[in-house]
Design a protein around this motif. Sequence first.
Motif, PDB file in Angstrom:
ATOM      1  N   PRO A   1       0.810  -1.225   0.000  1.00  0.00           N
ATOM      2  CA  PRO A   1       0.000   0.000   0.000  1.00  0.00           C
ATOM      3  C   PRO A   1       0.841   1.273   0.000  1.00  0.00           C
ATOM      4  CG  PRO A   1      -0.942  -1.604   1.502  1.00  0.00           C
ATOM      5  CD  PRO A   1       0.390  -2.150   1.073  1.00  0.00           C
ATOM      6  N   GLN A   2       1.966   1.237   0.665  1.00  0.00           N
ATOM      7  CA  GLN A   2       2.818   2.415   0.766  1.00  0.00           C
ATOM      8  C   GLN A   2       3.841   2.509  -0.369  1.00  0.00           C
ATOM      9  OE1 GLN A   2       5.006   2.616   4.450  1.00  0.00           O
ATOM     10  NE2 GLN A   2       5.980   4.564   3.944  1.00  0.00           N
ATOM     11  N   HIS A   3       4.372   1.367  -0.780  1.00  0.00           N
ATOM     12  CA  HIS A   3       5.518   1.393  -1.694  1.00  0.00           C
ATOM     13  C   HIS A   3       5.243   0.989  -3.154  1.00  0.00           C
ATOM     14  CE1 HIS A   3       7.956   2.214   1.764  1.00  0.00           C
ATOM     15  NE2 HIS A   3       7.600   1.086   2.358  1.00  0.00           N
ATOM     16  N   LEU A   4       4.165   0.247  -3.404  1.00  0.00           N
ATOM     17  CA  LEU A   4       3.926  -0.210  -4.773  1.00  0.00           C
ATOM     18  C   LEU A   4       3.697   0.927  -5.778  1.00  0.00           C
ATOM     19  CD1 LEU A   4       3.739  -2.622  -6.639  1.00  0.00           C
ATOM     20  CD2 LEU A   4       1.304  -2.819  -6.067  1.00  0.00           C
ATOM     21  N   PRO A   5       2.915   1.959  -5.444  1.00  0.00           N
ATOM     22  CA  PRO A   5       2.694   3.029  -6.434  1.00  0.00           C
ATOM     23  C   PRO A   5       3.979   3.697  -6.915  1.00  0.00           C
ATOM     24  CG  PRO A   5       1.034   3.160  -4.712  1.00  0.00           C
ATOM     25  CD  PRO A   5       2.050   2.158  -4.264  1.00  0.00           C
ATOM     26  N   TRP A   6       4.836   4.111  -5.989  1.00  0.00           N
ATOM     27  CA  TRP A   6       6.071   4.785  -6.430  1.00  0.00           C
ATOM     28  C   TRP A   6       7.000   3.818  -7.142  1.00  0.00           C
ATOM     29  CZ3 TRP A   6      10.698   2.890  -4.993  1.00  0.00           C
ATOM     30  CH2 TRP A   6      10.841   2.242  -3.756  1.00  0.00           C
ATOM     31  N   ALA A   7       6.959   2.538  -6.739  1.00  0.00           N
ATOM     32  CA  ALA A   7       7.808   1.541  -7.394  1.00  0.00           C
ATOM     33  C   ALA A   7       7.388   1.345  -8.851  1.00  0.00           C
ATOM     34  CB  ALA A   7       7.728   0.212  -6.641  1.00  0.00           C
ATOM     35  N   VAL A   8       6.101   1.298  -9.087  1.00  0.00           N
ATOM     36  CA  VAL A   8       5.592   1.144 -10.446  1.00  0.00           C
ATOM     37  C   VAL A   8       5.955   2.355 -11.300  1.00  0.00           C
ATOM     38  CG1 VAL A   8       3.478   1.073 -11.838  1.00  0.00           C
ATOM     39  CG2 VAL A   8       3.743  -0.462  -9.871  1.00  0.00           C
ATOM     40  N   ILE A   9       5.794   3.527 -10.752  1.00  0.00           N
ATOM     41  CA  ILE A   9       6.132   4.755 -11.486  1.00  0.00           C
ATOM     42  C   ILE A   9       7.633   4.785 -11.803  1.00  0.00           C
ATOM     43  CG2 ILE A   9       6.273   7.268 -11.329  1.00  0.00           C
ATOM     44  CD1 ILE A   9       3.691   7.139  -9.615  1.00  0.00           C
ATOM     45  N   ALA A  10       8.449   4.437 -10.822  1.00  0.00           N
ATOM     46  CA  ALA A  10       9.908   4.469 -11.010  1.00  0.00           C
ATOM     47  C   ALA A  10      10.358   3.464 -12.066  1.00  0.00           C
ATOM     48  CB  ALA A  10      10.606   4.190  -9.684  1.00  0.00           C
ATOM     49  N   THR A  11       9.839   2.234 -11.980  1.00  0.00           N
ATOM     50  CA  THR A  11      10.270   1.211 -12.935  1.00  0.00           C
ATOM     51  C   THR A  11       9.747   1.484 -14.336  1.00  0.00           C
ATOM     52  OG1 THR A  11       8.413  -0.175 -12.193  1.00  0.00           O
ATOM     53  CG2 THR A  11      10.561  -0.605 -11.212  1.00  0.00           C
ATOM     54  N   SER A  12       8.588   2.118 -14.428  1.00  0.00           N
ATOM     55  CA  SER A  12       8.056   2.448 -15.756  1.00  0.00           C
ATOM     56  C   SER A  12       8.911   3.500 -16.447  1.00  0.00           C
ATOM     57  CB  SER A  12       6.612   2.949 -15.637  1.00  0.00           C
ATOM     58  OG  SER A  12       6.564   4.208 -14.975  1.00  0.00           O
ATOM     59  N   ARG A  13       9.713   4.211 -15.658  1.00  0.00           N
ATOM     60  CA  ARG A  13      10.616   5.237 -16.197  1.00  0.00           C
ATOM     61  C   ARG A  13      12.049   4.726 -16.344  1.00  0.00           C
ATOM     62  NH1 ARG A  13       8.262  10.186 -12.390  1.00  0.00           N
ATOM     63  NH2 ARG A  13       6.237  10.370 -13.452  1.00  0.00           N
ATOM     64  N   GLY A  14      12.214   3.408 -16.154  1.00  0.00           N
ATOM     65  CA  GLY A  14      13.524   2.808 -16.371  1.00  0.00           C
ATOM     66  C   GLY A  14      14.386   2.620 -15.148  1.00  0.00           C
ATOM     67  N   SER A  15      13.849   2.946 -13.969  1.00  0.00           N
ATOM     68  CA  SER A  15      14.633   2.795 -12.738  1.00  0.00           C
ATOM     69  C   SER A  15      14.365   1.433 -12.108  1.00  0.00           C
ATOM     70  CB  SER A  15      14.279   3.900 -11.745  1.00  0.00           C
ATOM     71  OG  SER A  15      14.596   5.172 -12.264  1.00  0.00           O
ATOM     72  N   ARG A  16      15.073   1.150 -11.034  1.00  0.00           N
ATOM     73  CA  ARG A  16      14.847  -0.058 -10.239  1.00  0.00           C
ATOM     74  C   ARG A  16      14.176   0.349  -8.936  1.00  0.00           C
ATOM     75  NH1 ARG A  16      16.592  -5.201 -12.464  1.00  0.00           N
ATOM     76  NH2 ARG A  16      18.023  -4.668 -14.157  1.00  0.00           N
ATOM     77  N   ALA A  17      13.420  -0.562  -8.353  1.00  0.00           N
ATOM     78  CA  ALA A  17      12.719  -0.238  -7.108  1.00  0.00           C
ATOM     79  C   ALA A  17      12.711  -1.441  -6.178  1.00  0.00           C
ATOM     80  CB  ALA A  17      11.290   0.209  -7.411  1.00  0.00           C
ATOM     81  N   LEU A  18      13.093  -1.208  -4.935  1.00  0.00           N
ATOM     82  CA  LEU A  18      13.092  -2.260  -3.926  1.00  0.00           C
ATOM     83  C   LEU A  18      12.425  -1.743  -2.653  1.00  0.00           C
ATOM     84  CD1 LEU A  18      16.815  -3.465  -4.223  1.00  0.00           C
ATOM     85  CD2 LEU A  18      14.804  -4.564  -5.236  1.00  0.00           C
ATOM     86  N   SER A  19      11.728  -2.631  -1.962  1.00  0.00           N
ATOM     87  CA  SER A  19      11.185  -2.268  -0.655  1.00  0.00           C
ATOM     88  C   SER A  19      12.329  -1.822   0.245  1.00  0.00           C
ATOM     89  CB  SER A  19      10.487  -3.478  -0.010  1.00  0.00           C
ATOM     90  OG  SER A  19       9.206  -3.678  -0.554  1.00  0.00           O
ATOM     91  N   PRO A  20      12.080  -0.881   1.155  1.00  0.00           N
ATOM     92  CA  PRO A  20      13.143  -0.425   2.064  1.00  0.00           C
ATOM     93  C   PRO A  20      13.842  -1.573   2.788  1.00  0.00           C
ATOM     94  CG  PRO A  20      11.244   0.998   2.241  1.00  0.00           C
ATOM     95  CD  PRO A  20      10.821  -0.141   1.363  1.00  0.00           C
ATOM     96  N   GLU A  21      13.066  -2.584   3.202  1.00  0.00           N
ATOM     97  CA  GLU A  21      13.665  -3.722   3.918  1.00  0.00           C
ATOM     98  C   GLU A  21      14.640  -4.477   3.023  1.00  0.00           C
ATOM     99  OE1 GLU A  21       9.356  -3.262   5.364  1.00  0.00           O
ATOM    100  OE2 GLU A  21      10.457  -3.168   3.463  1.00  0.00           O
ATOM    101  N   ILE A  22      14.268  -4.626   1.747  1.00  0.00           N
ATOM    102  CA  ILE A  22      15.146  -5.336   0.809  1.00  0.00           C
ATOM    103  C   ILE A  22      16.362  -4.489   0.476  1.00  0.00           C
ATOM    104  CG2 ILE A  22      15.307  -6.297  -1.525  1.00  0.00           C
ATOM    105  CD1 ILE A  22      12.377  -7.078  -1.308  1.00  0.00           C
ATOM    106  N   SER A  23      16.163  -3.183   0.316  1.00  0.00           N
ATOM    107  CA  SER A  23      17.294  -2.282   0.052  1.00  0.00           C
ATOM    108  C   SER A  23      18.315  -2.360   1.181  1.00  0.00           C
ATOM    109  CB  SER A  23      16.803  -0.840  -0.088  1.00  0.00           C
ATOM    110  OG  SER A  23      15.997  -0.682  -1.226  1.00  0.00           O
ATOM    111  N   ASP A  24      17.836  -2.332   2.428  1.00  0.00           N
ATOM    112  CA  ASP A  24      18.735  -2.410   3.580  1.00  0.00           C
ATOM    113  C   ASP A  24      19.520  -3.718   3.563  1.00  0.00           C
ATOM    114  OD1 ASP A  24      17.858   0.034   4.449  1.00  0.00           O
ATOM    115  OD2 ASP A  24      16.470  -0.773   5.948  1.00  0.00           O
ATOM    116  N   MET A  25      18.827  -4.807   3.210  1.00  0.00           N
ATOM    117  CA  MET A  25      19.477  -6.113   3.199  1.00  0.00           C
ATOM    118  C   MET A  25      20.576  -6.177   2.132  1.00  0.00           C
ATOM    119  SD  MET A  25      17.610  -9.839   2.841  1.00  0.00           S
ATOM    120  CE  MET A  25      16.643  -9.295   1.416  1.00  0.00           C
TER     121      MET A  25
END
Length: 215
Positions: free
Chosen positions: A102-126
């Motif tokens: 609910p918090q992270h999927l919208p921005w992740a979709v927008i970012a990846t549609s523009r060619g970026s990568r997106a990871l949940s904060p927990e996964i990024s930290d790991m």
Amino acid sequence: MIIGDGHFLRAGLRAILESQEELNVVAEGNLGETLSMISVVRPELAVLHCPSYAQAIPALTDVRKKTKCPAIVVTTEPIPEIHVCQLLTQGASGIILLEGAPQHLPWAVIATSRGSRALSPEISDMVISKYTAPAIEVAQKEAAREKICTLTSRERDVLALLSEGMSNKSIAQTLIISSGTVKDHVRSLCAKLGVESRFHAARIAWQANQFCGST
């Protein structure tokens, strides 16, 4: 496009995405329909929900066979770092934990549609900790070695033995000195190392990994 088994799950993901004006869900379907749906709909991006890593890999492999494959954001349950790397290698543009969707999927979709990568904060930290942890360990080791190098040769002998869990009496017998002398050495080395107990001193010895040469 949303792909995942379960009508209610897809409905929830659709509601999350369509809460953003710039996002429009054009189709949805089950995991078994992944390749056929992408071939027909040809979406710019697909949200692929896979409860496990084992389900995501075959789906990503199939999508990669397409000449023009869309960006893929995988939503999933918590997975180990090695599986994160494998999902990214197999073509995932983003990985978002379902509980944080609910918090992270919208921005992740927008970012990846523009060619970026997106990871949940927990996964990024790991993932980031994999690269920063060795540097931190090296710094701790060097700091511990510097502290140990301030000790006398005899104090380092005592520290080596107490770090093995030996009592003052056993240390005295090993070094052929009195228990009182051992106690004095322990008091002195703790003061030099800046610790309050023999247990903390032993931890510094463990961090150093090896002892400096005699002075």
